[in-house]
Structures are given as C-alpha cells and as structure tokens.
Design a protein around this motif. Structure first.
Motif, mmCIF file in Angstrom:
data_model
loop_
_atom_site.group_PDB
_atom_site.id
_atom_site.type_symbol
_atom_site.label_atom_id
_atom_site.label_comp_id
_atom_site.label_asym_id
_atom_site.label_seq_id
_atom_site.Cartn_x
_atom_site.Cartn_y
_atom_site.Cartn_z
ATOM 1 N N ASP A 1 30.133 28.573 35.030
ATOM 2 C CA ASP A 1 30.095 27.532 36.059
ATOM 3 C C ASP A 1 31.053 27.860 37.205
ATOM 4 O OD1 ASP A 1 28.212 26.092 34.695
ATOM 5 O OD2 ASP A 1 29.663 24.766 33.712
ATOM 6 N N ARG A 2 32.250 28.351 36.859
ATOM 7 C CA ARG A 2 33.220 28.692 37.896
ATOM 8 C C ARG A 2 32.721 29.894 38.714
ATOM 9 N NH1 ARG A 2 38.790 27.739 38.787
ATOM 10 N NH2 ARG A 2 39.015 28.109 41.022
ATOM 11 N N ALA A 3 32.064 30.829 38.041
ATOM 12 C CA ALA A 3 31.498 31.979 38.755
ATOM 13 C C ALA A 3 30.487 31.510 39.796
ATOM 14 C CB ALA A 3 30.837 32.948 37.773
ATOM 15 N N ARG A 4 29.643 30.537 39.409
ATOM 16 C CA ARG A 4 28.628 30.040 40.348
ATOM 17 C C ARG A 4 29.284 29.272 41.494
ATOM 18 N NH1 ARG A 4 22.970 29.430 40.877
ATOM 19 N NH2 ARG A 4 22.764 28.744 43.046
ATOM 20 N N ARG A 5 30.383 28.548 41.203
ATOM 21 C CA ARG A 5 31.061 27.829 42.289
ATOM 22 C C ARG A 5 31.628 28.799 43.314
ATOM 23 N NH1 ARG A 5 32.979 24.355 38.161
ATOM 24 N NH2 ARG A 5 35.103 25.188 38.261
ATOM 25 N N VAL A 6 32.146 29.921 42.827
ATOM 26 C CA VAL A 6 32.642 30.942 43.754
ATOM 27 C C VAL A 6 31.487 31.459 44.600
ATOM 28 C CG1 VAL A 6 33.596 33.276 43.943
ATOM 29 C CG2 VAL A 6 34.580 31.658 42.307
ATOM 30 N N PHE A 7 30.363 31.749 43.958
ATOM 31 C CA PHE A 7 29.190 32.259 44.673
ATOM 32 C C PHE A 7 28.725 31.265 45.737
ATOM 33 C CE2 PHE A 7 24.567 32.567 45.129
ATOM 34 C CZ PHE A 7 24.419 33.902 45.473
ATOM 35 N N ASP A 8 28.665 29.985 45.360
ATOM 36 C CA ASP A 8 28.195 28.958 46.290
ATOM 37 C C ASP A 8 29.164 28.743 47.447
ATOM 38 O OD1 ASP A 8 25.891 28.532 44.852
ATOM 39 O OD2 ASP A 8 26.688 26.845 43.708
ATOM 40 N N ASN B 1 26.956 39.470 50.363
ATOM 41 C CA ASN B 1 26.252 40.737 50.528
ATOM 42 C C ASN B 1 25.412 40.994 49.271
ATOM 43 O OD1 ASN B 1 27.966 41.683 48.528
ATOM 44 N ND2 ASN B 1 29.299 42.786 49.942
ATOM 45 N N PRO B 2 24.564 42.017 49.269
ATOM 46 C CA PRO B 2 23.701 42.268 48.103
ATOM 47 C C PRO B 2 24.461 42.425 46.794
ATOM 48 C CG PRO B 2 22.940 43.540 49.989
ATOM 49 C CD PRO B 2 24.232 42.906 50.403
ATOM 50 N N ILE B 3 25.706 42.937 46.869
ATOM 51 C CA ILE B 3 26.486 43.119 45.641
ATOM 52 C C ILE B 3 26.826 41.774 45.011
ATOM 53 C CG2 ILE B 3 28.618 44.080 44.691
ATOM 54 C CD1 ILE B 3 28.583 46.128 46.941
ATOM 55 N N CYS B 4 27.083 40.749 45.836
ATOM 56 C CA CYS B 4 27.380 39.411 45.313
ATOM 57 C C CYS B 4 26.191 38.846 44.538
ATOM 58 C CB CYS B 4 27.740 38.463 46.449
ATOM 59 S SG CYS B 4 29.207 38.910 47.373
ATOM 60 N N LEU C 1 35.699 38.049 41.822
ATOM 61 C CA LEU C 1 35.923 36.725 41.220
ATOM 62 C C LEU C 1 34.734 36.308 40.362
ATOM 63 C CD1 LEU C 1 37.589 34.866 44.218
ATOM 64 C CD2 LEU C 1 38.585 35.132 41.937
ATOM 65 N N ILE C 2 33.520 36.551 40.845
ATOM 66 C CA ILE C 2 32.327 36.219 40.064
ATOM 67 C C ILE C 2 32.332 36.978 38.750
ATOM 68 C CG2 ILE C 2 29.802 36.435 39.980
ATOM 69 C CD1 ILE C 2 29.858 35.977 43.061
ATOM 70 N N ASN C 3 32.593 38.283 38.818
ATOM 71 C CA ASN C 3 32.617 39.109 37.600
ATOM 72 C C ASN C 3 33.687 38.644 36.626
ATOM 73 O OD1 ASN C 3 30.514 40.800 38.340
ATOM 74 N ND2 ASN C 3 31.856 42.244 39.398
ATOM 75 N N MET C 4 34.880 38.332 37.142
ATOM 76 C CA MET C 4 35.980 37.930 36.261
ATOM 77 C C MET C 4 35.645 36.637 35.526
ATOM 78 S SD MET C 4 38.749 35.713 35.853
ATOM 79 C CE MET C 4 38.993 35.015 37.497
ATOM 80 N N HIS C 5 35.201 35.613 36.261
ATOM 81 C CA HIS C 5 34.903 34.336 35.611
ATOM 82 C C HIS C 5 33.733 34.472 34.641
ATOM 83 C CE1 HIS C 5 37.785 31.794 37.614
ATOM 84 N NE2 HIS C 5 37.388 32.201 38.818
ATOM 85 N N SER C 6 32.740 35.273 35.004
ATOM 86 C CA SER C 6 31.587 35.462 34.125
ATOM 87 C C SER C 6 31.977 36.165 32.832
ATOM 88 C CB SER C 6 30.513 36.272 34.857
ATOM 89 O OG SER C 6 29.502 36.674 33.966
#
Length: 541
Positions: A362-369, A382-385, A351-356
C-alpha cells in the motif's frame, strides 16, 4: 555608464536584489535602459539573483538594435542553466533572425550546451550546419569541442568522431571530449586507444584526461591499465589527486570487485575533500559487492559530514530493500520528505521497490500515486517507475491490480514494454486468471506492438500447468515460436521444468515421463528431472 554598470555588477555579485532594483529604477528614470552595457548588466543581475522573469522583461523591453551578442548570450545561458533548454534555443533562433550583429562563437557554444540537455540529434545536426555556415565550425575549437560533447550526449558517436577528426589543431579538451563521449556509452577500448594516441602525440594530460581513462577501466579486462594510471598520477606532479579522480578510482575498483582497494582509495581522501559524489561512490561500492550493512553504516557517517542527494537516498534504499530492512527504509523515506526533495524517477522507483520488498504494498502504491504534477502526470513517472510498480504487484500476486495499472498506462499514453507484460502474465498465472492472461498476451502484440519473447511463453505454459491443463501446456510449449530464437534452449528448459513440476502436483506420471524425456534431450547432464519423475512415481505407489 561604466560606473553604473560596475555598481550593478557589484549587486549581481552580492546577489543584492533590493539594491539592484533601486538601481534599475534609477536607470529607468534616466532613460538609460536601452544602453547596451547597462542593459546587459541588469539582465545579468536579475539572472544571478534568481529572477528569470525580471531578466526576460528587461531583455524584451530593450530594442533589438541595441542588443549585442552578449545580450543574447546572457539570456540564453540563463534559461539553459535552469534546465529551460527549449527556451534557450528559442532565444538563439531569435538571435539568428533579428540580431543586427548575429550570433558569435559563444552564442553557438551556449546553444549547443542547451541542446545537450534535450539530447535531440536532429537539432544537433542543425546547429552543426549553422555553425558551419557562420564560419565557426572550422575556426572555433570551442564550438568543435562542444559539438563533440553534444553528439556524445545524443549517442551519435560516429558524428562526434567526424567532428573530432576534422579539428586541425586538437587541444586537450578536444581529446577529453571524444574520450568522454566514448566512455558514456561503454566503449572502453576506444577510450584507452585514444589515450595512447594522445600520450604519444605529446598532448598535455590533464586531470580530466585521467578521470576519463579511469572511468573506462571498470572491468577486469582493463583493471591493470587503471592501476597503471593511478601509479602514474601518484608518481607525477599530482601531490593530491583531484577529488573527481579519486571518486573514479573508488568506482573502478568497486565495479571490478576489488572492494578493499576501493575502500583504501576512499580512506586516502582527506575528510574536507570528500564530496557527496565521494560518499555515493563508496556506498555504491558496498552495495555492488553485497555489503549492504556496511553501506548503511557509511550512510550514517555521511549524514554527519555531507548533505545526501537523490542518488544517495536511492542507493541506501536499495540496501534497505536487499536487507528487507523496513524500519531503516522508513527512516530514509522520512529523511527524503524532510528535505522537501521532489521524487524523480530514480528515487521514486527506489522507494517503490523498498516498500514492496519489505511487504508494504500500500505504501509503495502511495509513493507511485504521489509522483504526479498537476496537468503533467507523466513528468515524474518514467517507464522504470511503472515497471517497478507492476513488478511489485506481480511479486505479491495482485493480478487484478496489475491489469488495472496496465489500463492506467494506456490512459496516460505510456507504452508498456516486454518486462511489464512478463509481470502481468506472471501475476495472472499465479492468480489463476487464465482468461485475462490470454487477453493480455494477445493485446501485447496486436494492441501494443510488443513481440512475444521467451519469458512470456514460459508464463503462459506455467499458467496452463497450474490449471491442470497438462496436455494443452505440453502442446503449447512444443509448438511455440517467437522472435528471439537465441533463447530457444533456455525457454524450452525453463518451460519444461515448470510443466514437470505441474505434473508432480497433479500426480500425472504419464505426462511427467514425456516431459522428463524432453528435458533429457535438452539437458542430458542434469539429473533433477529424473529425481522429480521418481518422486511422481513414488507418490502413486
């Protein structure tokens, strides 16, 4: 007692918790809870009804002297099947210390299975020693096979092989276990060698055997062998190959670049035999062969026939990223949320990769958070995230956010790796933050223990060139040393090319001539440096 335990067993099979509790109350009223058979039936009933706490309560209230091996095994298996591997091993340890009868072979198999979930090689060795001292290492093939599987999961192939070689009467499961162990770690040649030995010794080949072999044939080197296995199965007594084997064939052909053969294997599967794994294999086949549009189309078909899982969503999001298909990616994200599925490391990273990649940082960071649990912020990240989020910031030139994320990693006790520092240095280079780049570079080795690699030095030389410090960049490239000497030529070529481009931007023909000469020594057959140098001179006339 037999009738009572049988009725409890019926409640267990039907998962009828209400009636099961009534029977438990009746048992308690009659003072029969301490009866071993009834006790085991109650624990099993609560386990199958999903009430692990109730099962443990019954287990704990039963006197130790009344517990037999089945009592301990049921409780161990309950924890292990729910991913509570450490608790399962604690029950096993209690059995060793307090059980009157002691553990049996099933106890060891159950404990070994729990250890597989932890992938702890030290505990694996301890279990092997205990199984030996209790006499099961030499007498129980089930324990031996479980140990092979455990060492395979722990990536200790030498120890798995020692256990296998010690088995006097190897079964098909023994052979399949050691082949699976080698296959998990990409040792295809050893898998095929073991298969030939197994075949010569006349051991009956099972569907699991064929699956292990086909999974090992995922390179051009072994494709013909895989085809022969497929032919052998089709000509044998296997009218319809097992779904697992067909899935493996799809995967084999996909990884060997034979997409049409993969599709043929998938199409030959009957609709009602296609599992989620089957659909995932074909979707992955399309993505591996850069056929992302077909992957999305197949995903839509899958949604009509099967329930997507985490791997499905991760694969489809990768296809969306490759196509920069933000709207489709958003739709898949909504579907993930609709299932209530918890974001694991793989799905969250997708999801982070797709939004980025689709430009929505911003959406990528919301997923991360969102990938945190209360009091356990590292449970899902995990480290990959972290790597994905840092790469996203680097790609979009967000140097300050990259540095803030590095600081957050330190706070959460996450060790950054060399890829993370490549992203940070690259972001600083493009943002012109030379001071922060040098500080990060020095911290990388002194604070985090990450040795400088070629790509880090390329980032720094690129930064100097962008800042117009051509002499400093030239001196830096010429005097740089690093651990990975095998990439010296590659680093030097990339670094000098980057500097030559900087010379063009700065219009410095003198420095450009020296850099072009260096490149000519490294890559005499490449004409690009001379063309670029000619452009520098032309711009000055």
């Amino acid at each position: 007692m037999v009738i009572l335990s049988t009725v409890i067993g019926v409640c267990s099979a039907l998962q009828n918790l209400c009636e099961g509790r009534k029977l438990h109350d009746r048992v308690a009223g009659c003072g029969l809870e301490s009866d071993t058979v009834v006790h085991n039936a109650l624990v099993s009933m609560y386990v199958k009804c999903g009430c692990l706490d109730d099962a443990r309560a019954v287990f704990d209230t039963t006197p130790t002297r009344e517990k037999d091996a089945v009592s301990w095994n049921v409780m161990m298996a309950a924890y292990s099947s729910r991913g509570k591997f450490q608790q399962a091993l604690e029950i096993f340890n209690d059995c060793l210390l307090h059980s009157v009868q002691g553990p049996d072979a099933v106890s060891f198999v159950t404990a070994i299975s729990a250890c597989c979930g932890l992938k702890d090689v030290k505990q694996a060795r301890a279990l092997e020693e205990l199984s030996c001292s209790h006499g099961f290492l030499e007498t129980s093939v089930a324990v031996q096979n479980s140990l092979i599987n455990l060492y395979g999961k722990c990536a200790s192939l030498s120890e798995a092989r020692l256990v296998f070689d010690r088995i006097a009467s190897k079964t098909a499961v023994s052979w399949n276990s050691i082949m699976a162990a080698y296959g998990q770690h990409g040792n295809s040649s050893e898998v095929l060698s073991l298969f030939r030995r197994m075949d010569l010794e006349g051991i009956e080949l099972s569907k699991a055997t064929y699956v292990a072999v086909v999974r090992a044939c995922t390179s051009d080197q072994h494709l013909d062998f895989g085809k022969r296995i497929q032919k052998r199965v089709s000509e044998g007594n296997h009218a319809q190959p097992a779904t697992a084997l067909q899935n493996s064939l799809v995967n084999m052909y996909a990884k060997c670049g034979c997409l049409e053969a993969a599709k043929k294997s998938f199409d030959e599967m009957e609709q009602d035999t296609r599992s989620v794994v089957s659909w995932n294999a074909m979707i992955s086949a399309y993505i591996q062969n850069s056929r992302d549009v077909e992957a999305l189309e197949l995903y839509k078909q899958m949604c009509q026939a099967a329930e997507p899982d985490s791997f499905t969503f991760s694969s489809v999001l990768t296809a969306c990223s490759n196509l920069n298909a933000l709207e489709e990616g958003k739709l898949v994200h909504h579907q993930v949320e609709a299932t209530g599925m918890e974001l694991d490391g793989v799905l969250g990273t997708a999801l982070i990769n797709m939004h980025s990649r689709c430009g929505n940082l911003d959406r990528a960071r919301r997923v991360f958070d969102s990938m945190v649990r209360i009091n356990d912020v590292r449970a899902l990240r995990n480290p990959i995230c972290w790597t994905a989020m840092l790469a996203a910031y680097s790609h979009h030139g967000c140097a300050r956010q990259s540095l803030e994320l590095l600081f957050l990693m330190s706070l959460e006790g996450v060790q950054p790796n060399e890829i993370n520092f490549t992203s940070i240095l690259n972001a600083c280079s493009h943002a012109g933050l030379s001071s922060q780049a040098w500080t990060s570079f020095l911290d990388m080795h002194t604070k985090y223990g990450v040795a400088p690699a070629a790509q880090h030095l390329v980032c720094l030389s690129d930064m100097l060139g962008r800042a117009g410090m051509l002499g400093e960049a030239e001196a830096f490239i010429g005097t740089s040393t690093y651990d990975d000497t095998s990439t010296e030529a590659e680093f030097a070529a990339v670094a000098w090319k980057s500097l030559l481009n900087a010379c063009k931007l700065q219009g410095n023909a003198g420095a450009g001539a020296r850099v072009a000469e260096k490149l000519a020594e490294l890559e005499p057959e490449v004409s690009a440096p001379y063309i670029l140098l000619a452009g520098i001179y032309a711009a000055q006339t």
